[in-house]
Design a protein around this motif. Structure first.
Motif, PDB file in Angstrom:
ATOM      1  N   GLY A 126       0.813  -1.208   0.000  1.00  0.00           N
ATOM      2  CA  GLY A 126       0.000   0.000   0.000  1.00  0.00           C
ATOM      3  C   GLY A 126       0.847   1.257   0.000  1.00  0.00           C
ATOM      4  N   ALA A 127       0.219   2.380   0.346  1.00  0.00           N
ATOM      5  CA  ALA A 127       0.868   3.691   0.294  1.00  0.00           C
ATOM      6  C   ALA A 127       1.658   3.955   1.570  1.00  0.00           C
ATOM      7  N   SER A 128       2.937   4.273   1.438  1.00  0.00           N
ATOM      8  CA  SER A 128       3.828   4.375   2.599  1.00  0.00           C
ATOM      9  C   SER A 128       3.475   5.540   3.519  1.00  0.00           C
ATOM     10  N   GLU A 129       3.153   6.707   2.969  1.00  0.00           N
ATOM     11  CA  GLU A 129       2.819   7.853   3.816  1.00  0.00           C
ATOM     12  C   GLU A 129       1.527   7.616   4.580  1.00  0.00           C
ATOM     13  N   ALA A 130       0.563   6.985   3.922  1.00  0.00           N
ATOM     14  CA  ALA A 130      -0.686   6.655   4.599  1.00  0.00           C
ATOM     15  C   ALA A 130      -0.440   5.655   5.722  1.00  0.00           C
ATOM     16  N   GLN A 131       0.481   4.712   5.502  1.00  0.00           N
ATOM     17  CA  GLN A 131       0.811   3.726   6.532  1.00  0.00           C
ATOM     18  C   GLN A 131       1.419   4.406   7.749  1.00  0.00           C
ATOM     19  N   ARG A 132       2.359   5.310   7.533  1.00  0.00           N
ATOM     20  CA  ARG A 132       2.983   6.035   8.655  1.00  0.00           C
ATOM     21  C   ARG A 132       1.942   6.842   9.435  1.00  0.00           C
ATOM     22  N   ALA A 133       1.077   7.519   8.707  1.00  0.00           N
ATOM     23  CA  ALA A 133       0.091   8.382   9.365  1.00  0.00           C
ATOM     24  C   ALA A 133      -0.842   7.574  10.257  1.00  0.00           C
ATOM     25  N   MET A 134      -1.355   6.448   9.745  1.00  0.00           N
ATOM     26  CA  MET A 134      -2.269   5.645  10.559  1.00  0.00           C
ATOM     27  C   MET A 134      -1.557   5.039  11.753  1.00  0.00           C
ATOM     28  N   LEU A 135      -0.305   4.636  11.605  1.00  0.00           N
ATOM     29  CA  LEU A 135       0.445   4.106  12.737  1.00  0.00           C
ATOM     30  C   LEU A 135       0.485   5.124  13.870  1.00  0.00           C
ATOM     31  N   LEU A 136       0.785   6.366  13.542  1.00  0.00           N
ATOM     32  CA  LEU A 136       0.879   7.414  14.565  1.00  0.00           C
ATOM     33  C   LEU A 136      -0.492   7.738  15.156  1.00  0.00           C
ATOM     34  N   VAL A 137      -1.503   7.826  14.317  1.00  0.00           N
ATOM     35  CA  VAL A 137      -2.846   8.139  14.806  1.00  0.00           C
ATOM     36  C   VAL A 137      -3.351   7.029  15.723  1.00  0.00           C
ATOM     37  N   ALA A 138      -3.150   5.778  15.333  1.00  0.00           N
ATOM     38  CA  ALA A 138      -3.623   4.664  16.155  1.00  0.00           C
ATOM     39  C   ALA A 138      -2.921   4.641  17.514  1.00  0.00           C
ATOM     40  N   LEU A 139      -1.617   4.891  17.529  1.00  0.00           N
ATOM     41  CA  LEU A 139      -0.906   4.949  18.810  1.00  0.00           C
ATOM     42  C   LEU A 139      -1.414   6.115  19.656  1.00  0.00           C
ATOM     43  N   ALA A 140      -1.710   7.237  19.008  1.00  0.00           N
ATOM     44  CA  ALA A 140      -2.215   8.399  19.745  1.00  0.00           C
ATOM     45  C   ALA A 140      -3.624   8.166  20.269  1.00  0.00           C
ATOM     46  N   LEU A 141      -4.364   7.234  19.666  1.00  0.00           N
ATOM     47  CA  LEU A 141      -5.696   6.872  20.147  1.00  0.00           C
ATOM     48  C   LEU A 141      -5.623   5.772  21.204  1.00  0.00           C
TER      49      LEU A 141
END
Length: 427
Positions: free
Chosen positions: A126-141
């Motif tokens: 998949g898309a690398s930038e989207a992967q990074r963003a969701m990783l950070l958002v999920a950890l922040a949640l």
């Protein structure tokens, strides 16, 4: 309020992070997240339960203060180490996370868990930038790292497949096809992972009778098993802790006999050897038991299997074993059992149910009271497990009747399966 602080060089990720925070709030998946920019080198995340730091493709520095909690390697240029070598590094380094390791027909994500390496696999990253963003958002949640990595990979694939940049489109991954597979002991991908297993691939466990699901009491003695069966319950679980072996076996044997007499589905928690010995209807296992129990023996004995899960990764892992049902918990705070995770809440439960769909029956469990049962049932789960709502009720017979009435009253909503995105947001 939770915080996610990005170094200035990662500011471009904001275009991916901000659209993810919208559905996170609409789905009520966690506390509000405040995103800031810092002048440091590390990403900083703070929630009600944890503080952590993270860096992508980290280069070690002499300053120990710059050592991140998680070192995420997600850029792969040949030549690089074999997967087996990297797996061993993950085992010894709890901070190391490998994302999107490329193989000839897919990619792996690897991370450390209690002295072992866990992994998921999918056919494209998949898309690398989207992967990074969701990783950070999920950890922040406040998702655990296992679930954050699963969500990140699912979002990366969904973003690439469906171009989720369309304005106003909710981008949270909900469809099963974008989620990776958990790598388990009998997996055909083990050879790529650097492991070799003598286990044969498990066939699906025996199915249960869905018409006997709905209300699912979990009780701690054979007396309670016999009592709830006499009150019309058709599926129950005997969950006994810290009982002397001889008395334990007697209770299990009696519970099996009671289930047969009432033509009910009685599951035995944990004690799979005794369950096999006494020809129980089924056995229920926790995640930790999957590594030690002889699943092939349970299957060959014809027993049904239920598996506990506490989030995305464990659900994906459970699905690989093709059990008779998957338990989803704990939904609310509970005092009946010490839990390793945070309460999931009804909105996360609805998303888990949407992920599983019709692949496997589901049982919601954990802190479910009479007042909460209807809302839980409307998420589309196959059964609602209760403990103290019956065993601590002043009138257990009345409690069972009221719970059954709640499930019957909501059966039309539940019968349609997983909720739509709009319905999930309305929970």
């Amino acid at each position: 309020m939770n915080t996610l602080s990005l170094p200035q060089h990662l500011m471009p990720l904001l275009m991916h992070i901000e659209p993810l925070l919208v559905p996170a709030q609409l789905y009520q998946l966690g506390d509000e997240v405040n995103v800031t920019i810092n002048n440091e080198q590390l990403i900083k995340i703070k929630t009600a339960t944890k503080e952590c730091s993270l860096a992508f493709n980290f280069i070690a520095a002499e300053n120990d203060d710059l050592q991140p909690t998680y070192q995420v390697r997600d850029q792969w240029l040949a030549p690089f180490d074999e997967l087996e070598v990297l797996r061993d590094k993950v085992v010894t380094d709890s901070s190391l996370i490998l994302c999107g390791y490329p193989t000839t027909d897919g990619c792996f994500d690897l991370w450390h868990h209690q002295g072992q390496a866990r992994a998921t696999y999918c056919h494209h990253s998949g898309a690398s930038e989207a992967q990074r963003a969701m990783l950070l958002v999920a950890l922040a949640l406040d998702y655990p790292i296992d679930d954050a990595l699963v969500l990140a990979r699912a979002h990366a694939r969904s973003y690439q497949d469906h171009n989720c940049r369309a304005q106003g489109e909710l981008v949270w991954p909900t469809t099963a096809k974008v989620f990776p597979r958990a790598v388990v002991s009998h997996d055909s991908e083990l050879e790529q992972f650097g492991c070799h297993s003598n286990d044969n691939a498990l066939t699906p466990f025996a199915s249960l009778d869905r018409t006997k699901l709905g209300l699912y009491p979990v009780v701690d003695s054979v007396n309670w098993v016999e009592r709830v069966l006499q009150l019309g319950v058709t599926t129950t679980q005997l969950r006994i802790k810290n009982l002397h072996q001889s008395r334990l076996e007697q209770q299990i044997q009696q519970a099996v006999v009671a289930g047969i007499a009432c033509q009910a589905q009685v599951f035995i928690n944990d004690y799979w050897l005794l369950a096999i010995k006494h020809h129980a209807y089924g056995v229920h296992l926790g995640q930790e038991d999957l590594d030690s129990a002889d699943l092939a023996a349970i299957q060959q004995a014809g027993l049904r299997l239920g598996i506990s899960t506490h989030g995305y990764y464990e659900i994906l892992r459970a699905l690989e074993y093709q059990p008779s049902y998957i338990a989803l918990g704990h939904i609310f705070a509970t005092s009946t059992k010490e839990m390793p995770s945070l309460p999931q809440g009804v909105s996360r439960l609805a998303l888990y149910q949407k992920l599983i769909g019709e692949r496997c029956p589901t049982v919601a469990i954990g802190g479910i009271t009479i007042e909460r049962a209807g809302k839980v049932w409307r998420t589309g789960v196959t059964a609602v497990a209760v403990v103290s709502a019956i065993t601590q009720a002043d009138d257990p017979e009345a409690a069972i009747a009221e719970l059954n009435n709640i499930l019957v009253a909501n059966v039309e909503n539940q019968a349609g399966g997983a909720l739509s995105d709009d319905s999930i947001r309305a929970l």
